[in-house]
Design a protein around this motif. Structure first.
Motif, PDB file in Angstrom:
ATOM      1  N   PHE A  25     -14.239  31.113  27.627  1.00  0.00           N
ATOM      2  CA  PHE A  25     -14.417  30.223  26.860  1.00  0.00           C
ATOM      3  C   PHE A  25     -14.848  30.491  25.547  1.00  0.00           C
ATOM      4  N   CYS A  26     -13.967  29.447  24.967  1.00  0.00           N
ATOM      5  CA  CYS A  26     -13.417  29.560  22.953  1.00  0.00           C
ATOM      6  C   CYS A  26     -14.905  28.267  22.551  1.00  0.00           C
ATOM      7  N   VAL A  27     -16.265  28.811  21.962  1.00  0.00           N
ATOM      8  CA  VAL A  27     -16.991  28.451  22.322  1.00  0.00           C
ATOM      9  C   VAL A  27     -17.151  27.730  20.499  1.00  0.00           C
ATOM     10  N   ILE A  28     -17.075  26.626  19.729  1.00  0.00           N
ATOM     11  CA  ILE A  28     -16.858  25.915  18.692  1.00  0.00           C
ATOM     12  C   ILE A  28     -18.380  25.670  18.155  1.00  0.00           C
ATOM     13  N   HIS A  29     -19.254  26.265  17.046  1.00  0.00           N
ATOM     14  CA  HIS A  29     -20.007  25.471  17.127  1.00  0.00           C
ATOM     15  C   HIS A  29     -20.208  24.977  15.345  1.00  0.00           C
ATOM     16  N   VAL A  30     -20.622  23.783  15.554  1.00  0.00           N
ATOM     17  CA  VAL A  30     -19.885  22.614  14.135  1.00  0.00           C
ATOM     18  C   VAL A  30     -20.524  22.277  12.963  1.00  0.00           C
ATOM     19  N   GLY A  31     -21.758  23.071  13.347  1.00  0.00           N
ATOM     20  CA  GLY A  31     -22.637  22.691  12.026  1.00  0.00           C
ATOM     21  C   GLY A  31     -24.049  22.133  12.719  1.00  0.00           C
ATOM     22  N   PRO A  32     -24.526  20.293  11.702  1.00  0.00           N
ATOM     23  CA  PRO A  32     -23.361  19.803  11.073  1.00  0.00           C
ATOM     24  C   PRO A  32     -24.010  20.651   9.886  1.00  0.00           C
ATOM     25  N   HIS A  33     -23.864  20.134   8.560  1.00  0.00           N
ATOM     26  CA  HIS A  33     -24.259  20.926   7.553  1.00  0.00           C
ATOM     27  C   HIS A  33     -25.515  20.610   6.950  1.00  0.00           C
ATOM     28  N   LYS A  34     -26.381  22.019   6.764  1.00  0.00           N
ATOM     29  CA  LYS A  34     -27.538  21.882   6.036  1.00  0.00           C
ATOM     30  C   LYS A  34     -28.772  21.362   7.263  1.00  0.00           C
ATOM     31  N   THR A  35     -28.504  21.895   8.522  1.00  0.00           N
ATOM     32  CA  THR A  35     -29.331  22.089   9.879  1.00  0.00           C
ATOM     33  C   THR A  35     -29.552  23.440  10.095  1.00  0.00           C
ATOM     34  N   GLY A  36     -29.558  24.004   9.312  1.00  0.00           N
ATOM     35  CA  GLY A  36     -30.029  25.634  10.566  1.00  0.00           C
ATOM     36  C   GLY A  36     -28.391  26.617  10.748  1.00  0.00           C
ATOM     37  N   LEU A  40     -28.203  30.735  12.156  1.00  0.00           N
ATOM     38  CA  LEU A  40     -27.822  31.014  12.955  1.00  0.00           C
ATOM     39  C   LEU A  40     -26.340  31.743  13.265  1.00  0.00           C
ATOM     40  N   GLN A  41     -25.911  31.327  12.330  1.00  0.00           N
ATOM     41  CA  GLN A  41     -24.520  31.809  12.202  1.00  0.00           C
ATOM     42  C   GLN A  41     -24.901  33.930  11.510  1.00  0.00           C
ATOM     43  N   ALA A  42     -26.016  33.649  11.151  1.00  0.00           N
ATOM     44  CA  ALA A  42     -25.782  35.447  10.307  1.00  0.00           C
ATOM     45  C   ALA A  42     -27.901  36.145  12.121  1.00  0.00           C
ATOM     46  N   PHE A  43     -27.914  35.238  12.634  1.00  0.00           N
ATOM     47  CA  PHE A  43     -28.483  35.472  14.178  1.00  0.00           C
ATOM     48  C   PHE A  43     -27.786  36.384  14.291  1.00  0.00           C
ATOM     49  N   PHE A  44     -26.445  34.725  15.628  1.00  0.00           N
ATOM     50  CA  PHE A  44     -25.729  35.296  15.953  1.00  0.00           C
ATOM     51  C   PHE A  44     -24.723  36.310  15.451  1.00  0.00           C
ATOM     52  N   LEU A  45     -23.541  36.230  14.716  1.00  0.00           N
ATOM     53  CA  LEU A  45     -22.702  36.710  14.359  1.00  0.00           C
ATOM     54  C   LEU A  45     -22.779  38.179  13.380  1.00  0.00           C
ATOM     55  N   VAL A  46     -24.190  38.411  12.775  1.00  0.00           N
ATOM     56  CA  VAL A  46     -24.507  39.819  12.450  1.00  0.00           C
ATOM     57  C   VAL A  46     -25.151  40.515  12.989  1.00  0.00           C
ATOM     58  N   HIS A  47     -26.689  39.692  13.250  1.00  0.00           N
ATOM     59  CA  HIS A  47     -27.573  40.417  13.654  1.00  0.00           C
ATOM     60  C   HIS A  47     -27.461  41.009  14.858  1.00  0.00           C
ATOM     61  N   HIS A  48     -26.876  39.966  15.876  1.00  0.00           N
ATOM     62  CA  HIS A  48     -26.933  40.203  18.071  1.00  0.00           C
ATOM     63  C   HIS A  48     -25.499  40.387  18.138  1.00  0.00           C
ATOM     64  N   ASN A  49     -25.166  40.956  16.753  1.00  0.00           N
ATOM     65  CA  ASN A  49     -23.140  40.837  17.215  1.00  0.00           C
ATOM     66  C   ASN A  49     -22.951  41.846  18.753  1.00  0.00           C
ATOM     67  N   ASP A  50     -23.532  42.746  18.951  1.00  0.00           N
ATOM     68  CA  ASP A  50     -23.694  43.490  19.927  1.00  0.00           C
ATOM     69  C   ASP A  50     -24.380  43.111  21.104  1.00  0.00           C
ATOM     70  N   ASP A  51     -25.477  41.935  21.276  1.00  0.00           N
ATOM     71  CA  ASP A  51     -25.937  41.412  22.387  1.00  0.00           C
ATOM     72  C   ASP A  51     -24.424  39.845  22.790  1.00  0.00           C
ATOM     73  N   SER A 115     -18.425  29.960  14.461  1.00  0.00           N
ATOM     74  CA  SER A 115     -19.330  28.646  14.198  1.00  0.00           C
ATOM     75  C   SER A 115     -19.183  29.010  12.368  1.00  0.00           C
ATOM     76  N   SER A 116     -19.258  27.634  11.882  1.00  0.00           N
ATOM     77  CA  SER A 116     -19.415  27.167  10.863  1.00  0.00           C
ATOM     78  C   SER A 116     -19.461  25.644  10.310  1.00  0.00           C
ATOM     79  N   GLU A 117     -20.220  24.808   9.671  1.00  0.00           N
ATOM     80  CA  GLU A 117     -20.486  23.925   9.407  1.00  0.00           C
ATOM     81  C   GLU A 117     -18.521  23.692   9.268  1.00  0.00           C
ATOM     82  N   GLU A 118     -17.938  24.067   8.764  1.00  0.00           N
ATOM     83  CA  GLU A 118     -16.525  23.830   8.112  1.00  0.00           C
ATOM     84  C   GLU A 118     -15.129  23.643   9.324  1.00  0.00           C
ATOM     85  N   LEU A 119     -16.403  23.727  10.061  1.00  0.00           N
ATOM     86  CA  LEU A 119     -15.732  23.205  11.533  1.00  0.00           C
ATOM     87  C   LEU A 119     -15.313  22.544  11.574  1.00  0.00           C
ATOM     88  N   ASP A 120     -16.357  21.254  11.407  1.00  0.00           N
ATOM     89  CA  ASP A 120     -16.705  19.652  11.465  1.00  0.00           C
ATOM     90  C   ASP A 120     -15.551  19.209  11.224  1.00  0.00           C
TER      91      ASP A 120
END
Length: 126
Positions: A25-36, A40-51, A115-120
């Protein structure tokens, strides 16, 4: 070949989506803007990248690994922004890196998470 899944809200149950172990899979999370999304990006991509890696997900790193890397990709894919937010050289480098990243993920049987709001943006062609 990757199956593409686009999440407009929170990521949940991504590993349960596979019909069999061969599905990628290529999972694309697209925001939307100003919804946290940044949290979510920090949680998955930075702090839990090993998971993520334990669940066979890879995520490309473009800048500094702070979770906003995928916005950098989106800005470079948007050709009308070339020269404003992304110089032509940086655009080529990021797109070449991303294409190589996708090829490597496919070769290793990894899933991809973006994951990025800009991908929307409707003018993106990933």
């Amino acid at each position: 070949v990757f199956k593409v899944i686009i999440f407009v809200a929170a990521l949940a149950g991504c590993s349960a989506l596979a019909e069999n172990n061969d599905d990628k899979f290529c999972v694309i999370h697209v925001g939307p803007h100003k919804t946290g999304s940044t949290s979510l990006q920090a949680f998955f991509l930075v702090h839990h990248n090993d998971d993520l890696k334990k669940d066979n997900y890879e995520s490309p790193q473009f800048l500094n690994g702070r979770g906003k890397d995928h916005a950098a990709l989106a800005f470079c894919i948007r050709t009308e922004l070339t020269g404003m937010l992304c110089s032509a050289k940086i655009q080529r480098d990021r797109i070449e890196y991303f294409e190589s990243f996708v090829d490597d993920a496919a070769a290793h049987g990894s899933n991809i998470l973006l994951s990025s709001e800009e991908l929307d943006r409707p003018d993106l062609n990933i």
